[in-house]
Scaffold this motif. Structure first.
Motif, PDB file in Angstrom:
ATOM      1  N   VAL A  36       0.857  -1.167   0.000  1.00  0.00           N
ATOM      2  CA  VAL A  36       0.000   0.000   0.000  1.00  0.00           C
ATOM      3  C   VAL A  36       0.901   1.227   0.000  1.00  0.00           C
ATOM      4  N   ALA A  37       0.598   2.174  -0.865  1.00  0.00           N
ATOM      5  CA  ALA A  37       1.393   3.408  -0.920  1.00  0.00           C
ATOM      6  C   ALA A  37       1.191   4.183   0.385  1.00  0.00           C
ATOM      7  N   ASP A  38       2.283   4.682   0.945  1.00  0.00           N
ATOM      8  CA  ASP A  38       2.235   5.414   2.208  1.00  0.00           C
ATOM      9  C   ASP A  38       2.304   6.911   1.927  1.00  0.00           C
ATOM     10  N   SER A  39       1.275   7.635   2.345  1.00  0.00           N
ATOM     11  CA  SER A  39       1.235   9.082   2.150  1.00  0.00           C
ATOM     12  C   SER A  39       1.814   9.841   3.346  1.00  0.00           C
ATOM     13  N   THR A  40       2.308   9.116   4.333  1.00  0.00           N
ATOM     14  CA  THR A  40       2.840   9.728   5.541  1.00  0.00           C
ATOM     15  C   THR A  40       4.209  10.341   5.281  1.00  0.00           C
ATOM     16  N   VAL A  41       4.433  11.526   5.853  1.00  0.00           N
ATOM     17  CA  VAL A  41       5.739  12.183   5.793  1.00  0.00           C
ATOM     18  C   VAL A  41       6.354  12.048   7.186  1.00  0.00           C
ATOM     19  N   TYR A  42       7.607  11.585   7.236  1.00  0.00           N
ATOM     20  CA  TYR A  42       8.285  11.326   8.496  1.00  0.00           C
ATOM     21  C   TYR A  42       9.399  12.346   8.706  1.00  0.00           C
ATOM     22  N   GLY A  43       9.606  12.705   9.954  1.00  0.00           N
ATOM     23  CA  GLY A  43      10.677  13.652  10.243  1.00  0.00           C
ATOM     24  C   GLY A  43      10.735  13.994  11.712  1.00  0.00           C
ATOM     25  N   VAL A  44      11.349  15.152  11.972  1.00  0.00           N
ATOM     26  CA  VAL A  44      11.553  15.635  13.336  1.00  0.00           C
ATOM     27  C   VAL A  44      10.839  16.977  13.471  1.00  0.00           C
ATOM     28  N   CYS A  45      10.207  17.165  14.604  1.00  0.00           N
ATOM     29  CA  CYS A  45       9.526  18.425  14.914  1.00  0.00           C
ATOM     30  C   CYS A  45      10.588  19.510  15.109  1.00  0.00           C
ATOM     31  N   SER A  53       1.129  25.701  13.986  1.00  0.00           N
ATOM     32  CA  SER A  53       2.083  25.519  12.893  1.00  0.00           C
ATOM     33  C   SER A  53       3.101  24.449  13.278  1.00  0.00           C
ATOM     34  N   LEU A  54       3.305  23.493  12.393  1.00  0.00           N
ATOM     35  CA  LEU A  54       4.300  22.444  12.604  1.00  0.00           C
ATOM     36  C   LEU A  54       5.424  22.616  11.606  1.00  0.00           C
ATOM     37  N   GLU A  55       6.619  22.856  12.128  1.00  0.00           N
ATOM     38  CA  GLU A  55       7.804  22.862  11.278  1.00  0.00           C
ATOM     39  C   GLU A  55       8.349  21.441  11.306  1.00  0.00           C
ATOM     40  N   LEU A  56       8.369  20.806  10.146  1.00  0.00           N
ATOM     41  CA  LEU A  56       8.806  19.416  10.035  1.00  0.00           C
ATOM     42  C   LEU A  56      10.087  19.351   9.225  1.00  0.00           C
ATOM     43  N   ILE A  57      11.135  18.829   9.847  1.00  0.00           N
ATOM     44  CA  ILE A  57      12.378  18.562   9.121  1.00  0.00           C
ATOM     45  C   ILE A  57      12.298  17.103   8.730  1.00  0.00           C
ATOM     46  N   THR A  58      12.044  16.855   7.444  1.00  0.00           N
ATOM     47  CA  THR A  58      11.772  15.497   6.974  1.00  0.00           C
ATOM     48  C   THR A  58      13.020  14.626   7.041  1.00  0.00           C
ATOM     49  N   ASP A  59      12.809  13.320   6.946  1.00  0.00           N
ATOM     50  CA  ASP A  59      13.920  12.371   6.944  1.00  0.00           C
ATOM     51  C   ASP A  59      14.838  12.581   5.747  1.00  0.00           C
ATOM     52  N   THR A  60      14.326  13.227   4.687  1.00  0.00           N
ATOM     53  CA  THR A  60      15.145  13.499   3.504  1.00  0.00           C
ATOM     54  C   THR A  60      15.854  14.852   3.589  1.00  0.00           C
ATOM     55  N   GLY A  61      15.632  15.604   4.703  1.00  0.00           N
ATOM     56  CA  GLY A  61      16.333  16.864   4.918  1.00  0.00           C
ATOM     57  C   GLY A  61      15.567  18.107   4.512  1.00  0.00           C
ATOM     58  N   ASP A  62      14.363  17.958   3.945  1.00  0.00           N
ATOM     59  CA  ASP A  62      13.550  19.127   3.582  1.00  0.00           C
ATOM     60  C   ASP A  62      12.876  19.696   4.823  1.00  0.00           C
ATOM     61  N   THR A  63      12.567  20.978   4.794  1.00  0.00           N
ATOM     62  CA  THR A  63      11.804  21.601   5.869  1.00  0.00           C
ATOM     63  C   THR A  63      10.445  21.992   5.320  1.00  0.00           C
TER      64      THR A  63
END
Length: 192
Positions: A36-45, A53-63
């Motif tokens: 199943v395709a996962d639409s979830t974005v993972y990262g650090v708060c 407002s949530l600032e998410l630094i993704t596992d791929t390094g994007d903010t």
């Protein structure tokens, strides 16, 4: 006449051979799972996180910046009561690992579900379950007599998967976890 008998016998052999041949059916193993395709974005708060407002630094390094809406939130003059509402489970603390599902509305990222994975990790108990959700997708059960212990976990499309059981996280607090699926609501307390 002999040729006609030979042709008839040959046809009968072909028909019988066709009836006895079995079509190959795919051999499905118990561990085969439909992807199943996962639409979830993972990262650090991130440090720029606030109440809405949530600032998410993704596992791929994007903010990425997600807007968090509550029932009374006003978006461009439109009250979203009964419309878009963000569900945040486990709180938002800078540095915590989070899993986010959301959507883009008028060019703005709106969080649908935010799960604080750091808050989810730990030792949970109920009347019949005693398990620890560990980093890396492992669940360790402390009940030796349990017939079907959970051994793995992950977040998929904003839902918690424990082995093959899929749950909505209704509430995740410092000392409590409420999850639900079509079989019922399950309540756990954190073991310290």
């Amino acid at each position: 006449m002999k040729n006609l008998g030979f042709v008839f016998a040959s046809l009968m052999l072909l028909v019988l051979a066709g009836c006895n041949s079995k079509k190959e059916k795919p051999n499905l193993q118990a561990n085969d799972v439909e992807e199943v395709a996962d639409s979830t974005v993972y990262g650090v708060c991130g440090e720029g996180t606030s109440m809405h407002s949530l600032e998410l630094i993704t596992d791929t390094g994007d903010t990425l910046t997600y807007t968090i809406l509550d029932a009374e939130a006003d978006m461009d003059g439109m009250v979203t009561e009964g419309g878009l509402v963000s569900h945040v489970e486990g709180g938002l603390m800078a540095g915590d690992k989070v899993a986010v599902t959301g959507q883009k509305v008028d060019g703005e990222l709106i969080a649908d579900k935010v799960i604080n994975v750091t808050s989810l990790l730990g030792h949970w108990t109920s009347i019949d379950k005693n398990f620890e959700i560990e980093e890396g997708g492992t669940v360790r059960s402390s009940v030796k007599a349990e017939s079907n212990p959970w051994t793995s976990w992950k977040i998929l499309n904003g839902r918690l998967l424990l082995n093959r059981d899929t749950f909505n996280i209704n509430s995740l607090g410092a000392d409590s976890l409420y999850i639900e699926n079509d079989k019922g609501i399950y309540t756990f307390k954190r073991q310290k």
